[in-house]
Design a protein around this motif. Structure first.
Motif, PDB file in Angstrom:
ATOM      1  N   PHE A  91       0.834  -1.207   0.000  1.00  0.00           N
ATOM      2  CA  PHE A  91       0.000   0.000   0.000  1.00  0.00           C
ATOM      3  C   PHE A  91       0.867   1.254   0.000  1.00  0.00           C
ATOM      4  O   PHE A  91       0.651   2.177  -0.783  1.00  0.00           O
ATOM      5  CB  PHE A  91      -0.939   0.003   1.210  1.00  0.00           C
ATOM      6  CG  PHE A  91      -1.900   1.163   1.216  1.00  0.00           C
ATOM      7  CD1 PHE A  91      -3.129   1.057   0.598  1.00  0.00           C
ATOM      8  CD2 PHE A  91      -1.569   2.368   1.830  1.00  0.00           C
ATOM      9  CE1 PHE A  91      -4.022   2.131   0.585  1.00  0.00           C
ATOM     10  CE2 PHE A  91      -2.450   3.437   1.823  1.00  0.00           C
ATOM     11  CZ  PHE A  91      -3.676   3.315   1.200  1.00  0.00           C
ATOM     12  N   HIS A 126      -9.236  -1.403  -2.013  1.00  0.00           N
ATOM     13  CA  HIS A 126      -9.483  -1.281  -0.577  1.00  0.00           C
ATOM     14  C   HIS A 126     -10.866  -0.700  -0.272  1.00  0.00           C
ATOM     15  O   HIS A 126     -11.131  -0.267   0.845  1.00  0.00           O
ATOM     16  CB  HIS A 126      -8.400  -0.424   0.063  1.00  0.00           C
ATOM     17  CG  HIS A 126      -7.015  -0.977  -0.122  1.00  0.00           C
ATOM     18  ND1 HIS A 126      -6.569  -2.102   0.537  1.00  0.00           N
ATOM     19  CD2 HIS A 126      -5.998  -0.574  -0.922  1.00  0.00           C
ATOM     20  CE1 HIS A 126      -5.325  -2.369   0.162  1.00  0.00           C
ATOM     21  NE2 HIS A 126      -4.957  -1.459  -0.720  1.00  0.00           N
ATOM     22  N   GLN A 153      -1.919   2.768   7.776  1.00  0.00           N
ATOM     23  CA  GLN A 153      -1.666   3.413   6.493  1.00  0.00           C
ATOM     24  C   GLN A 153      -2.356   4.763   6.327  1.00  0.00           C
ATOM     25  O   GLN A 153      -2.357   5.328   5.234  1.00  0.00           O
ATOM     26  CB  GLN A 153      -2.091   2.482   5.343  1.00  0.00           C
ATOM     27  CG  GLN A 153      -1.299   1.190   5.289  1.00  0.00           C
ATOM     28  CD  GLN A 153       0.199   1.438   5.257  1.00  0.00           C
ATOM     29  OE1 GLN A 153       0.672   2.441   4.727  1.00  0.00           O
ATOM     30  NE2 GLN A 153       0.972   0.530   5.843  1.00  0.00           N
TER      31      GLN A 153
END
Length: 242
Positions: A4, A35, A151
């Motif tokens: 990612f 996602h 993230q």
């Protein structure tokens, strides 16, 4: 580096070369689609006194008919997410972390329901500021978001670069930048690789207070509002190379 983050940094690398807003949104979708992120929007928080409401939108990929509904119903003034963007510089979970009272704010509760009817059940809002210090936001959303753990900083970085490119493609005037000092460049370089204020102070043998002063000065010179935005501008314009 995990997948990612790698793809997010690839987006950052290429976004300044993209020719139009549609390409910026395509690039976002390429990184985030798997996602659960299906919808994107870069906009100012509100139109100016001389603009039509839709003029505040710089780039969008939202469900068909949503912006027409939002504008016709004048939901701008009942939107808790846009309101929260005025008081925070940190990314937040869309609606879930934007405070509102559904009993005292029935228009806001109606907006939340209507938004979900369009399939935008979850998402993130990233408050940003243009070089001219006009406040804006980037929205990433969908029906079921699965952002990998840890993230959010990578998503934040994508938002800053995507918004910046959208503003530039719209022809916004650039704010003149003053040259950074050697020490200011050193501080921003360390900030760019994730060092905290205390870590920067230890590395450069200065106080944390002095580090913060250099960050504030760098923000003023670069036309940035936050430390993260100052780093983004400095990297984009090759003032620093982290």
């Amino acid at each position: 580096m995990d997948e990612f983050r790698r793809r997010a940094f690839e987006f950052v690398e290429k976004v300044q070369k993209l020719p139009d807003a549609a390409s910026v949104l395509d690039a976002m979708g390429g990184v985030l689609g798997q996602h659960g992120f299906d919808y994107f929007c870069c906009s100012y928080l509100a139109p100016t006194a001389t603009e039509r409401p839709r003029a505040a939108v710089l780039a969008e990929r939202l469900p068909a008919g949503f912006l027409d509904m939002y504008s016709e119903e004048q939901f701008l003034y009942a939107d808790p997410a846009l309101r929260y963007c005025n008081v925070t510089v940190q990314p937040f979970r869309w609606f879930k972390e934007a405070p509102y009272d559904p009993k005292r704010e029935p228009r806001t509760a109606e907006l939340v329901r209507r938004v979900r009817d369009f399939g935008m059940v979850d998402g993130f809002m990233i408050p940003v500021a243009s070089p001219a210090r006009r406040l804006g936001q980037v929205f990433f959303g969908g029906a079921a978001i699965k952002l990998p753990d840890g993230q959010l900083p990578a998503l934040h970085l994508m938002a800053l670069y995507g918004f910046d490119r959208s503003v530039r493609l719209g022809g916004a005037p650039q704010v003149p930048q003053l040259a950074l000092s050697i020490r200011e460049r050193e501080v921003l370089t360390l900030a760019a690789i994730g060092r905290s204020t205390e870590q920067i102070a230890d590395r450069l043998h200065i106080t944390a207070r002095t580090v913060k002063a250099h960050i504030r000065s760098s923000c003023d010179k670069l036309g940035a509002v936050t430390r993260t935005q100052a780093v983004m501008i400095a990297v984009r314009d090759r003032i620093i190379s982290p």
